[in-house]
Scaffold this active site. Sequence first.
Site, short mmCIF file in Angstrom:
data_model
loop_
_atom_site.label_atom_id
_atom_site.label_comp_id
_atom_site.label_asym_id
_atom_site.label_seq_id
_atom_site.Cartn_x
_atom_site.Cartn_y
_atom_site.Cartn_z
CD GLU A 61 26.86 -21.11 37.55
OE1 GLU A 61 26.30 -22.18 37.86
OE2 GLU A 61 27.32 -20.88 36.41
CE LYS A 145 29.24 -22.49 33.66
NZ LYS A 145 27.82 -22.26 34.01
CB CYS A 186 28.25 -24.52 37.12
SG CYS A 186 26.70 -25.44 37.28
#
Length: 309
Positions: A61, A145, A186
């Site tokens: 990331e 994301k 994440c």
Amino acid sequence: MSTALPAPEFKPFNLALIQLGQITADKSANLKHARSMIQKAASGEGIGEVKGKPDIIVLPECFNSPYGHVHFPVYAETIGFKHGQAYDVQSSVSESVKMLSEAAKEAGVWLLGGSIPERDASDDKLYNTATVYSPQGELVAIHRKVHLFDIDIPGKIKFKESETLTGGSTTSFFDTEFARIGLGICYDVRFPELAAISARQGCQVLIYPGAFNTTTGPLHWELLQRARAVDNQVYFSMCSPARDLTAKYHAWGHTLVMDPMGVKLIEAEDGEYILHVHIDPKAFHEARAGIPVTTQRRFDVYPDVSKGL
Ligand SMILES: NC(=O)CC(=O)C(=O)O
């Protein structure tokens, strides 16, 4: 994303994960370093039992910028990718996309290019976006994301991606010649629905670039990956940056891979590493045959989250 096409047959493949270090304020230096690490990974450098060329390489990331909401607007690049539409890398204005495309092509591997801050030119909104390249260097998929990392653990860590970012609004996967691979980034790992949807869309492997921290990492990094692997009976992996104690955000590191039974196949410590692991469909088929939850679900009692997308 549509599930119209059946998933490719799951075949054995080699996965390389780059727990990238030296992520500085200098974007050009970050891109140069990432490129050289991709070349090293492609030539088999690193730890793990598998030696030789990987089929897919993964970056972490926010690999081209320091991680923090104040940095995202400064480092953001316009990508302009639309699912289902051809994308011309040559005319891309994103220097990170160009570098990653060239690196994938020169190595002749699939590349999940971690994530970068992205600016959508149509409305100026910013996203934390992963990009994926074929061995020919084509940009084939992106994932924005979905769940923004907004947490406040008093005395430990406060982080608010939503100060500058907008959450993505689609689930994402891409097909290779060896597997259908589901994407998240994440904090997305904390939302079991996303992984469940990917698994029910036929993904046999889920890979999330991620950057947990030294508060939540020791508590949840491994636990969540084992949980997502076991509850979906898939291979599950997250690829972190290396820890840098001179940076404001201290990444947890510990890039790892879980098999569909929750067996950890490999794990890094917190420095810079390239990890190599062999992914064997046998463990996937055995898990599903031995514990057949995929055919025992009770959608008459609760809804199937993958329906209606
Ligand atoms: N950095 C993240 O997005 C998530 C994280 O660190 C956590 O969930 O903990």
